[in-house]
Design an enzyme around this catalytic site. Structure first.
Site, PDB file in Angstrom:
ATOM      1  N   ASN A 114       0.877  -1.177   0.000  1.00 20.15           N
ATOM      2  CA  ASN A 114       0.000   0.000   0.000  1.00 20.15           C
ATOM      3  C   ASN A 114       0.911   1.223   0.000  1.00 20.15           C
ATOM      4  OD1 ASN A 114      -1.737   2.085   0.482  1.00 20.15           O
ATOM      5  ND2 ASN A 114      -2.334   1.426   2.552  1.00 20.15           N
ATOM      6  N   TRP A 115       1.016   1.851  -1.162  1.00 19.92           N
ATOM      7  CA  TRP A 115       1.964   2.974  -1.288  1.00 19.92           C
ATOM      8  C   TRP A 115       1.446   4.241  -0.605  1.00 19.92           C
ATOM      9  CZ3 TRP A 115       3.890   2.895  -7.130  1.00 19.92           C
ATOM     10  CH2 TRP A 115       4.483   1.652  -7.392  1.00 19.92           C
ATOM     11  N   LYS A 116       0.190   4.247  -0.228  1.00 22.93           N
ATOM     12  CA  LYS A 116      -0.431   5.442   0.378  1.00 22.93           C
ATOM     13  C   LYS A 116      -0.182   6.646  -0.534  1.00 22.93           C
ATOM     14  CE  LYS A 116      -0.121   3.194   4.826  1.00 22.93           C
ATOM     15  NZ  LYS A 116      -0.031   3.279   6.272  1.00 22.93           N
TER      16      LYS A 116
ATOM     17  N   HIS B 233      -9.433   1.071   4.899  1.00 17.90           N
ATOM     18  CA  HIS B 233      -8.149   1.265   5.583  1.00 17.90           C
ATOM     19  C   HIS B 233      -8.356   2.205   6.780  1.00 17.90           C
ATOM     20  CE1 HIS B 233      -4.074   2.505   6.453  1.00 17.90           C
ATOM     21  NE2 HIS B 233      -3.681   1.396   5.849  1.00 17.90           N
TER      22      HIS B 233
ATOM     23  N   GLU C 167      -6.760   4.605   7.844  1.00 19.90           N
ATOM     24  CA  GLU C 167      -6.589   6.045   7.542  1.00 19.90           C
ATOM     25  C   GLU C 167      -7.843   6.612   6.890  1.00 19.90           C
ATOM     26  OE1 GLU C 167      -2.841   5.541   5.507  1.00 19.90           O
ATOM     27  OE2 GLU C 167      -1.952   4.965   7.427  1.00 19.90           O
TER      28      GLU C 167
ATOM     29  N   GLU D 268      -5.104  -4.923  10.522  1.00 21.09           N
ATOM     30  CA  GLU D 268      -4.107  -3.872  10.710  1.00 21.09           C
ATOM     31  C   GLU D 268      -4.383  -3.145  12.026  1.00 21.09           C
ATOM     32  OE1 GLU D 268      -2.184  -2.661   6.748  1.00 21.09           O
ATOM     33  OE2 GLU D 268      -3.948  -1.425   6.999  1.00 21.09           O
TER      34      GLU D 268
ATOM     35  N   GLY E 227       2.670   2.458  10.746  1.00 17.72           N
ATOM     36  CA  GLY E 227       3.595   3.582  10.596  1.00 17.72           C
ATOM     37  C   GLY E 227       4.295   3.966  11.885  1.00 17.72           C
TER      38      GLY E 227
ATOM     39  N   SER F 203       3.682  -2.040  10.257  1.00 17.21           N
ATOM     40  CA  SER F 203       5.136  -2.059  10.446  1.00 17.21           C
ATOM     41  C   SER F 203       5.771  -3.409  10.106  1.00 17.21           C
ATOM     42  CB  SER F 203       5.504  -1.613  11.865  1.00 17.21           C
ATOM     43  OG  SER F 203       5.071  -0.279  12.088  1.00 17.21           O
TER      44      SER F 203
ATOM     45  N   GLY G 142       3.051  -1.036   4.238  1.00 16.89           N
ATOM     46  CA  GLY G 142       3.040   0.394   3.934  1.00 16.89           C
ATOM     47  C   GLY G 142       4.440   0.877   3.585  1.00 16.89           C
ATOM     48  N   GLY G 143       5.103   1.510   4.547  1.00 14.22           N
ATOM     49  CA  GLY G 143       6.404   2.142   4.311  1.00 14.22           C
ATOM     50  C   GLY G 143       7.418   1.245   3.611  1.00 14.22           C
TER      51      GLY G 143
HETATM   52  P1  13P Z   1       3.215   0.497   7.637  1.00 13.43           P
HETATM   53  O1  13P Z   1       3.738  -0.784   7.054  1.00 13.43           O
HETATM   54  O2  13P Z   1       3.939   1.720   7.127  1.00 13.43           O
HETATM   55  O3  13P Z   1       3.123   0.429   9.126  1.00 13.43           O
HETATM   56  O4  13P Z   1       1.709   0.667   7.102  1.00 13.43           O
HETATM   57  C1  13P Z   1       0.836  -0.401   7.220  1.00 13.43           C
HETATM   58  C2  13P Z   1      -0.387  -0.082   6.450  1.00 13.43           C
HETATM   59  O5  13P Z   1      -1.155   0.785   6.820  1.00 13.43           O
HETATM   60  C3  13P Z   1      -0.626  -0.835   5.205  1.00 13.43           C
HETATM   61  O6  13P Z   1      -1.909  -0.604   4.724  1.00 13.43           O
END
Ligand code: 13P
Length: 260
Positions: A10-12, A97, A99, A169, A175, A214, A235-236
């Site tokens: 997930n590149w956000k 998600h 967010e 999640e 994050g 994470s 994510g990251g």
């Molecule tokens: P991180 O891997 O950056 O913690 O993000 C997880 C996430 O929200 C994937 O959708």
């Protein structure tokens, strides 16, 4: 075990045309080493079409991060619907998600509508659920997960999970660099599978449950080795090809050993 691993990025809200091209080129080359797993990337909406072209000759699947909850096209300024995402090459879409839930006010009913229209539009929804730190500390994790799941099960029906993915999640792990322990991840995943099993045991056994929060190259193997963890939503660490490919390699090794 019939369920294969899925590793999803997930590149956000990250990337640019140039950065995406370099990242995708690295991934396309690297996933050749991971034939036993499925890999998915979810770039920002404006880059989906270009990403689809980069992925043309690759087994990497393409997903969007969000979609409109509207079932039909029309006067919905700024929205993108499932048919459009399908049209530009998406097979998957993230739904709910945390967010989206916390920053953009998506409640359980909205998430359920999105899940339903995603499937009607030919997309596989990746339903994201998870508790906040306050909810975990109040011992409400299972209540929250069940509420989030039940909202979708009652709107879409349990059979919809034949063609969906669930991502657990925990919000406190997203994050933050703080990861659920393998025990916490396995317990939540077993609980989620149990909620599905109460509706349909066969579907519970086939539905893929991803862990997100994470996940990095150095903790992926232990998380993915949990019985009810079928991969990750990253994510990251999905923004750098070597790191994401190292996570894919962890799944590949486990998949190969499960097959053996
Ligand atoms: P991180 O891997 O950056 O913690 O993000 C997880 C996430 O929200 C994937 O959708």
């Amino acid at each position: 075990m019939a369920r294969g691993y899925l590793v999803a990025g997930n590149w956000k809200m990250n990337g640019s045309s140039a950065a995406n091209a370099a990242l995708l080129e690295g991934l396309v080359r690297g996933v050749a080493e991971c034939p036993a797993i499925d890999v998915l990337v979810c770039p920002p909406a404006v880059y989906l079409e270009a990403a689809h072209r980069h992925l043309a000759a690759s087994p990497i699947a393409l997903g969007a991060q969000n979609l409109s909850d509207q079932a039909k096209p029309g006067a919905f300024t700024g929205e993108v619907d499932a048919a459009m995402l399908n049209d530009v090459g998406c097979s998957h879409v993230l739904v709910g998600h945390s967010e989206r839930r916390t920053l953009y006010g998506e409640d359980d009913a909205c998430v359920a509508r999105k899940f339903v229209v995603a499937q009607s539009g030919g997309l596989i929804p990746v339903l994201c659920i998870g508790e906040t730190l306050a909810e975990r500390e109040a011992d409400a994790t299972e209540t929250v997960l069940k509420r989030q799941l039940d909202a979708v099960i009652s709107a879409a029906g349990i059979a919809a999970f034949l063609n969906a993915v669930i991502a657990y999640e925990p919000v406190w792990a997203i994050g933050t660099g703080r990861t659920a322990s393998t025990e916490q991840a396995q317990a939540a995943h077993a609980f989620i599978r149990g909620v599905i099993a109460k509706n349909d045991a066969k579907i519970a056994n086939s539905v893929r449950l991803l862990y997100g929060g994470s996940v990095k190259a150095d903790n992926a193997a232990s998380l993915f080795s949990c019985e009810d963890v079928d991969g990750g939503l990253i994510g990251g660490a999905s923004l750098k090809a070597p790191e994401f490919l190292a996570i894919c390699a962890s799944a590949q090794i486990l998949a190969a050993s499960r097959d053996a």
